[in-house]
Enzyme design. Structure first.
Site, PDB file in Angstrom:
ATOM      1  N   SER A 281     -81.094  95.585  69.127  1.00 34.91           N
ATOM      2  CA  SER A 281     -81.192  94.128  69.114  1.00 34.91           C
ATOM      3  C   SER A 281     -80.180  93.441  70.019  1.00 34.91           C
ATOM      4  O   SER A 281     -80.465  92.369  70.569  1.00 34.91           O
ATOM      5  CB  SER A 281     -81.074  93.592  67.688  1.00 34.91           C
ATOM      6  OG  SER A 281     -79.933  94.114  67.047  1.00 34.91           O
TER       7      SER A 281
ATOM      8  N   HIS B 220     -75.696  90.586  68.656  1.00 35.43           N
ATOM      9  CA  HIS B 220     -76.708  89.643  69.126  1.00 35.43           C
ATOM     10  C   HIS B 220     -76.095  88.597  70.047  1.00 35.43           C
ATOM     11  O   HIS B 220     -76.616  88.323  71.135  1.00 35.43           O
ATOM     12  CB  HIS B 220     -77.372  88.941  67.950  1.00 35.43           C
ATOM     13  CG  HIS B 220     -78.143  89.860  67.059  1.00 35.43           C
ATOM     14  ND1 HIS B 220     -78.682  89.450  65.852  1.00 35.43           N
ATOM     15  CD2 HIS B 220     -78.464  91.173  67.182  1.00 35.43           C
ATOM     16  CE1 HIS B 220     -79.299  90.467  65.284  1.00 35.43           C
ATOM     17  NE2 HIS B 220     -79.176  91.519  66.067  1.00 35.43           N
TER      18      HIS B 220
END
Length: 289
Positions: free
Chosen positions: A216, A269
């Site tokens: 991610s 992230h």
């Protein structure tokens, strides 16, 4: 097609021999707000379009046929989220999906995609702890550890903890990474993967220790890269739609708000997003590419 198609008169506009090219052109017309559909006839595919927008469609086709594989046509189809209609005697849904899957992704996109799924499937059959202990980030980041196992800088990106985790990450990797590789080449994607994986993994390690994994951080780097690339150089044809930008930013904020039912690598992230935006800015403003 939209629900308004029944009130719009469609007429045969042009026939194209190759099914994929016909679908690509039809999808691009739809993205330009020109109702259209594909109908197979004999050994060709006929594009039907709105009779009132025939002149506009003709101008688009003249540009399209010169460079039918230009990334802007594929990207517009993805951003629009539409699929051209075709009758049942055309290729099967599975065949269309397979062709689309491999046509959209380059070798780098497919290799990373395959590694992630290979690692995940091995973890499902009992190898999870062994693999995680081998490729997770360093328990302690020392110079000796770095020299002995340098692959651990990247390793956490390949390990996923659940079906939802890997499907979400690899879906975005395939879509956004594939667009980058097709538009800018494989080395641009390799460079983006290496930088963002190292930056996001290192940052997450500093904040929470070595017990994390997933692609991610890299996915957010891809998102940031295409977002800023499309903003700084829209003429290159590498863009991402505003709804997707809003969704991914909102999803990241939900992670920081700690309201999701799963633990999120929020630092990865954020740093992935920042690194992707930074690399896009550097490529356009400094490298002038």
């Amino acid at each position: 097609m939209s629900n308004t198609e029944t009130s719009i008169a469609l007429e045969a506009f042009v026939d194209i021999k190759h099914h994929n090219i016909a679908l690509l052109f039809c999808n691009f017309l739809i993205s330009q707000r020109i109702p259209a559909k594909v109908v197979p006839e004999d050994n060709t595919f006929v594009i039907f379009c709105d009779v009132n927008q025939r002149d506009k469609a003709k101008a688009i086709f003249e540009d399209f046929i010169k460079q039918p594989h230009h990334p802007k046509y594929q990207q517009a189809a993805w951003n629009n989220g539409e699929v051209a209609e075709i009758q049942n005697d055309g290729p099967s849904i599975f065949t269309q999906f397979k062709d689309q899957f491999f046509r959209h992704a380059g070798v780098v996109t497919l290799v990373i995609f395959a590694i992630c799924w290979f690692v995940f499937l091995l973890s499902l059959v009992g190898w999870g702890n062994t693999i995680f202990n081998e490729i997770s980030f360093f328990p302690q980041l020392t110079f000796d550890h770095l020299l002995e196992h340098p692959y651990r800088l990247l390793g956490p990106a390949f390990f996923h903890f659940s079906w939802m985790h890997i499907v979400f990450n690899t879906m975005w990797w395939w879509q956004i990474g594939g667009a980058i590789e097709r538009t800018l080449g494989k080395w641009a994607l390799v460079n983006l993967f290496l930088v963002s994986a190292i930056v996001s993994n290192f940052g997450q390690f500093i904040v929470s220790g070595p017990n994390f994994g997933g692609l991610s951080g890299v996915v957010y780097a891809l998102f940031g890269y295409v977002w800023w690339y499309g903003w700084l150089a829209p003429e290159k044809g590498l863009t991402i739609s505003k709804p997707i930008v809003g969704f991914l930013l909102f999803f990241m904020l939900l992670g920081f708000a700690d309201v999701l039912p799963v633990n999120m690598a929020n630092t990865a992230h954020l740093l992935g997003l920042v690194s992707g935006c930074g690399l896009a800015w550097f490529r356009i403003k400094v490298s002038k590419q």
